[in-house]
Design a protein around this motif. Structure first.
Motif, PDB file in Angstrom:
ATOM      1  N   ILE A  66       0.848  -1.540   0.104  1.00  0.00           N
ATOM      2  CA  ILE A  66       0.480  -0.095  -0.019  1.00  0.00           C
ATOM      3  C   ILE A  66       0.940   1.135  -0.387  1.00  0.00           C
ATOM      4  O   ILE A  66       0.331   2.089  -0.835  1.00  0.00           O
ATOM      5  CB  ILE A  66      -1.325   0.090   1.190  1.00  0.00           C
ATOM      6  CG1 ILE A  66      -1.733  -0.735   1.219  1.00  0.00           C
ATOM      7  CG2 ILE A  66      -1.891   1.203   1.467  1.00  0.00           C
ATOM      8  CD1 ILE A  66      -2.322  -1.375   2.523  1.00  0.00           C
ATOM      9  N   THR A  67       2.238   1.025   0.885  1.00  0.00           N
ATOM     10  CA  THR A  67       2.598   2.518   0.560  1.00  0.00           C
ATOM     11  C   THR A  67       3.467   2.977   0.493  1.00  0.00           C
ATOM     12  O   THR A  67       4.431   3.235   0.089  1.00  0.00           O
ATOM     13  CB  THR A  67       3.067   2.961   2.238  1.00  0.00           C
ATOM     14  OG1 THR A  67       4.097   1.466   3.132  1.00  0.00           O
ATOM     15  CG2 THR A  67       1.416   2.593   3.312  1.00  0.00           C
ATOM     16  N   GLY A  68       4.618   1.481   0.062  1.00  0.00           N
ATOM     17  CA  GLY A  68       5.927   1.093  -0.565  1.00  0.00           C
ATOM     18  C   GLY A  68       7.061   1.129   0.078  1.00  0.00           C
ATOM     19  O   GLY A  68       8.374   1.014  -0.277  1.00  0.00           O
ATOM     20  N   SER A  69       6.846   0.940   1.613  1.00  0.00           N
ATOM     21  CA  SER A  69       7.942   0.742   2.611  1.00  0.00           C
ATOM     22  C   SER A  69       7.579   0.356   3.677  1.00  0.00           C
ATOM     23  O   SER A  69       6.231  -0.265   4.333  1.00  0.00           O
ATOM     24  CB  SER A  69       7.910   2.185   2.583  1.00  0.00           C
ATOM     25  OG  SER A  69       8.380   3.721   2.621  1.00  0.00           O
ATOM     26  N   SER A  70       8.498  -0.578   3.981  1.00  0.00           N
ATOM     27  CA  SER A  70       8.051  -1.767   5.024  1.00  0.00           C
ATOM     28  C   SER A  70       7.672  -0.996   6.801  1.00  0.00           C
ATOM     29  O   SER A  70       9.146  -0.833   6.975  1.00  0.00           O
ATOM     30  CB  SER A  70       8.819  -2.896   5.193  1.00  0.00           C
ATOM     31  OG  SER A  70       8.755  -3.468   6.458  1.00  0.00           O
ATOM     32  N   LEU A  71       7.363  -1.628   7.650  1.00  0.00           N
ATOM     33  CA  LEU A  71       7.926  -1.554   8.897  1.00  0.00           C
ATOM     34  C   LEU A  71       8.691  -2.312   9.663  1.00  0.00           C
ATOM     35  O   LEU A  71       9.229  -1.841  10.340  1.00  0.00           O
ATOM     36  CB  LEU A  71       6.051  -1.221   9.397  1.00  0.00           C
ATOM     37  CG  LEU A  71       6.159  -0.867  10.634  1.00  0.00           C
ATOM     38  CD1 LEU A  71       6.577   0.103  10.781  1.00  0.00           C
ATOM     39  CD2 LEU A  71       4.806  -1.625  12.209  1.00  0.00           C
ATOM     40  N   LEU A  72       8.428  -3.107   8.985  1.00  0.00           N
ATOM     41  CA  LEU A  72       9.414  -4.348  10.094  1.00  0.00           C
ATOM     42  C   LEU A  72      10.431  -4.552   9.202  1.00  0.00           C
ATOM     43  O   LEU A  72      11.001  -5.031   8.454  1.00  0.00           O
ATOM     44  CB  LEU A  72       8.439  -5.599  10.036  1.00  0.00           C
ATOM     45  CG  LEU A  72       7.363  -5.300  10.783  1.00  0.00           C
ATOM     46  CD1 LEU A  72       6.749  -6.683  11.069  1.00  0.00           C
ATOM     47  CD2 LEU A  72       7.140  -4.652  12.137  1.00  0.00           C
TER      48      LEU A  72
END
Length: 498
Positions: free
Chosen positions: A492-498
């Motif tokens: 969705i955002t193009g970036s990973s959180l973990l």
């Protein structure tokens, strides 16, 4: 591909078979069996996506695409559909015993239940924006028949309100879909592109930067109002409390726990296209700002309306509006943390709210009324129902250690990082909603029960399972689920959180 086919085929064949089954008892068991088969197929599909990343397929000429974002919603939809069917069988037997079911009504009920499941699963898995619109409209038609199931004047009025408001909303969503197709007319999808590539989400997403930004701005306004009506965003929310209060309680559980998610899913898919189209313009975050605005207004207004309710099902329908507003705000805020929190909140809200509606159905049977002032002393009359309602409300209000607390904490943290000035309105809104729920809860649970109030036969298995899962997710999110949500966040955002 086989798993996807079975996931869609099970409710389709089930709806057709249930329309022909006359004995209500047989229909109830068959409805449960079809729901169990659908969950098994959805689990197989989820396992396939976990191994392969994505699943593509074509059925009767329609493209389908299952990725990390929609597969967890498919699994959630099938799971809640099964647990609600477990509750539905004895609940509707009680309703039949009261004489509230018309001739042939149970065939309609069970068939529309599976039709509703089919349309939601189709909306979640299709790669075609036109089919997405058709599936959401199909869900509207199926639930109109369920809302009007009791054939009372109030139920008929609620069904017509639902049909008209959502019909107008979905018409606006259709116009937004047409504008999206128009925005892609000048895009070169390549020689291998399939016909109608302007309606294929994956093709549009791959070429989002080439979509006409002006048209996409206008399209998203129509899409937000259209699908936002189905989400229950203020001021397009008026159908939702009436539909919840007048329809059968199992319908309320799947409507609040599942359909609202599907409509929000559609909005997020379109937001991804708009964000790509507007990335190089002076207003790259227009879609997010609109989602934040509608979400915050819905969250605040619904919290205030909680204090004025006199019907227990209307009370929790406004709670659903509040939480859908919070999720909409989070998706609009964007960023990995807010998106991860929103995805987790979709999961825990669905589990908690469907458990609450199951409990509410039993509470209304005990009291013989949905009126809050007539529901008293549940914990004395039937402790299992009283404690379930108390724990369910504590969970949905965001008490630790339940999963709703975890997701709301993530959303507040993301807000403090990205838009600190909005933290106070969010905290204030949560406090208002908390007060609105607990001012009604205390007398219902701890009040003096009316003379002669007796316990009823209650099936609390779905409640225990759902609230147990919500507690587990609050204490420790399993590693596989965290990675699953992280993959959806990255998509969705193009970036990973973990």
């Amino acid at each position: 591909m086989t798993a996807l086919l079975l996931t869609l085929l099970a409710p389709l064949l089930g709806a057709l078979a249930l329309a022909l089954v006359r004995p209500p008892v047989v229909g109830g068991w068959l409805n449960l069996a079809v729901s169990a088969l659908t969950l098994a197929a959805a689990g197989w599909l989820a396992w396939t996506v976990a191994l392969e990343g994505e699943v593509f397929g074509r059925l009767i000429g329609i493209g389908f695409r299952v990725d990390a974002f929609n597969v967890y919603l498919v699994a959630l939809t099938a799971f809640v559909g099964l647990t609600t069917s477990i509750f539905s069988r004895p609940y509707m037997r009680h309703v039949r015993a009261e004489g509230r079911v018309y001739l042939g009504g149970m065939r309609v009920y069970h068939s529309m239940y599976q039709t509703f499941m089919l349309t939601m699963l189709t909306a979640l898995t299709t790669d075609n924006l036109g089919v997405l619109w058709v599936a959401v409209e199909g869900a509207t038609l199926a639930t109109v028949l369920l809302v009007s199931f009791y054939r009372t004047p109030e139920a008929i009025e609620a069904a017509w309100k639902y049909f008209i408001l959502c019909g107008v909303g979905i018409a606006l969503a259709l116009f937004g879909t047409v504008l999206t197709y128009f925005a892609a007319q000048h895009v070169d999808f390549g020689a291998l592109a399939e016909p109608g590539a302007g309606l294929i989400w994956s093709s549009l997403y791959a070429h989002a930067a080439a979509l006409d930004p002006t048209v996409m701005r206008i399209a998203f306004v129509f899409l937000l109002v259209g699908y936002g009506t189905k989400v229950g965003l203020v001021p397009m929310h008026q159908w939702l409390p009436d539909a919840h209060s007048e329809g059968p309680t199992p319908m309320s559980a799947v409507l609040s726990g599942l359909l609202l998610n599907v409509a929000l899913y559609a909005l997020v898919r379109f937001k991804m296209l708009v964000d790509g189209s507007l990335a190089a313009t002076p207003s790259p975050h227009l879609a997010g700002a609109l989602l934040m605005g509608f979400g915050l207004v819905s969250f605040t207004v619904a919290g205030l309306f909680l204090h004025r309710q006199r019907d227990i099902k209307r009370l929790f329908s406004y709670s659903s509006i509040e939480h859908m507003g919070l999720m909409t705000f989070a998706f609009g805020l964007g960023g990995p943390l807010a998106t991860f929190g929103a995805l987790l909140h979709m999961l825990v809200h669905s589990l908690t709210k469907s458990a609450i509606f199951v409990t509410v159905g039993h509470a209304a049977h005990i009291a013989g009324s949905q009126g809050i002032e007539k529901i008293r002393g549940l914990i004395r009359t039937q402790p299992a129902v009283g404690w379930s309602l108390l724990i369910g409300v504590a969970a949905i209000a965001g008490f630790p250690p339940f999963g709703v607390f975890t997701s709301e904490f993530l959303l507040l943290t993301a807000t403090m990082q990205a838009q600190p000035w909005l933290t106070l309105p969010l905290v204030t809104g949560l406090a208002i909603a908390f007060a609105g729920l607990f001012r009604h809860l205390h007398p219902m649970v701890y009040g003096t029960p009316p003379e002669g109030q007796q316990p009823v036969q209650a099936n609390m298995i779905p409640v225990v399972v759902h609230l147990g899962l919500v507690l587990w997710l609050g204490l420790a999110i399993p590693g596989f689920l965290a990675q699953w949500l992280n993959r959806a966040t990255q998509l969705i955002t193009g970036s990973s959180l973990l």
